[in-house]
Design an enzyme around this catalytic site. Sequence first.
Site, mmCIF file in Angstrom:
data_model
loop_
_atom_site.group_PDB
_atom_site.id
_atom_site.type_symbol
_atom_site.label_atom_id
_atom_site.label_comp_id
_atom_site.label_asym_id
_atom_site.label_seq_id
_atom_site.Cartn_x
_atom_site.Cartn_y
_atom_site.Cartn_z
ATOM 1 N N LYS A 1 0.831 -1.199 0.000
ATOM 2 C CA LYS A 1 0.000 0.000 0.000
ATOM 3 C C LYS A 1 0.878 1.267 0.000
ATOM 4 C CE LYS A 1 -3.621 -2.615 -0.002
ATOM 5 N NZ LYS A 1 -4.343 -3.262 1.056
HETATM 6 C C1 LIG Z 1 -5.289 -4.373 1.583
HETATM 7 C C2 LIG Z 1 -6.781 -4.299 1.590
HETATM 8 C C3 LIG Z 1 -7.559 -4.629 2.714
HETATM 9 C C4 LIG Z 1 -7.013 -5.303 3.924
HETATM 10 O O1 LIG Z 1 -5.940 -4.766 4.496
HETATM 11 P P1 LIG Z 1 -4.904 -5.651 5.350
HETATM 12 O O2 LIG Z 1 -4.100 -4.584 5.994
HETATM 13 O O3 LIG Z 1 -4.121 -6.466 4.381
HETATM 14 O O4 LIG Z 1 -5.669 -6.456 6.308
HETATM 15 C C5 LIG Z 1 -8.918 -4.411 2.651
HETATM 16 N N1 LIG Z 1 -9.508 -3.941 1.541
HETATM 17 C C6 LIG Z 1 -8.802 -3.656 0.436
HETATM 18 C C7 LIG Z 1 -9.524 -3.126 -0.749
HETATM 19 C C8 LIG Z 1 -7.428 -3.847 0.414
HETATM 20 O O5 LIG Z 1 -6.735 -3.589 -0.702
#
Ligand SMILES: *Cc1c(COP(=O)(O)O)cnc(C)c1O
Length: 376
Positions: free
Chosen positions: A182
């Site tokens: 991210k």
């Molecule tokens: C990455 C992501 C999540 C979950 O996040 P984590 O930190 O990996 O638990 C939820 N929704 C979307 C759209 C994501 O890309």
Amino acid sequence: MRVLSYGRQHIDEEDIAAVVAVLKGDWLTQGPSVSAFEKAFEDYTGARHAVSFANGTAALHGAYFAAGVGPGDEVLTTPMTFAATGNGALYLGGSVAFADIDPETLCLDAEKAREKVTAATKVIAPVSFAGYPADLAPFKKLAESCGAVVIEDGSHALGAMRDGVPVGKGADLTVFSFHPVKHITTGEGGMVVTDSDEFAGRMRLFRTHGITKDPAAMEDVPDGPWSTEMQVLGYNYRLSDIHAALGISQLKKLGMFTARRREIAALYDSLLSEVQGLTVPPSSPGHSYHLYPLQVPAGRRAEYMARLRGKGIAGMVHYLPVHLHPYYRRNFGWKKGDFPESEAFYSREISLPVFYGLSDEEVRRVAEAISEIAGS
Ligand SMILES: *Cc1c(COP(=O)(O)O)cnc(C)c1O
């Protein structure tokens, strides 16, 4: 030549020093770095409250809890997302309803969402897919008409701007993830921002077992200054100070990270938009490009993926529409054909590498590889 993945973190010496400083200090968890990270998030988004969580999935779970999701309630969202967007509703005994995407934005289609609203709709959860800032106005109107809460899954959209305002201001609650692919990372981590004192209070309770230590918030008269009280069934979903210190340091670089992602996307756009058979992602001035979701000709995606891999480019696919995962098909009866726009997009999609440390030369290498495959 390094193998290019679709995403990766960028950690510098300042990040490392920030984590080491916490390790040498008194608080590894529940200390000052967590509150400082939350404060920095409030300042960046302009939201009244930022509540950190152990990961983005826990943050979604907490946001749905705050909105009051329980048995008999529905969370209405897009199938074109990570499974966690739906799973949060299931953890609480609620259910998931889907409406298809608008192929022009790749985000939840507000008109189609309207058709899926029922008396049970508790939450409408648009996802700003790939970092494209979804237009929230129609969802807010829709939510108002049915008494639902708008929770934006902004996991792809940290750093994105909607009409000049950072994503994080606009929905009732906005959820972020700090997974290494991210925009910024804490290793694992998540955050929910909201202007609501009530939602923030419920999330703070939820992330620490449902237990409060605040005498003023207790239901019973405290036995003494040692008293704690469990008021709801919560979890241990806390972010540690080690993670938070990394988050504070990373958040300082968000502008730089996002600017580079936009440059990379603009370069891909210029190199690929004229290539026969390809569809480049929808653009928007505020896009923050967590992903660069390119669509290749129908029926050739597997070939593209294999040939890219042969050239040291590890594309990824985002996402198998959530309703087509075996768990969702088996338990809720979804099937192929239920959401044709999402399924058509999925069948053509490849996420090209986009991350801060990717060079222009590497972007050109990827684009040349794609063009070569397209032309043969
Ligand atoms: C990455 C992501 C999540 C979950 O996040 P984590 O930190 O990996 O638990 C939820 N929704 C979307 C759209 C994501 O890309």
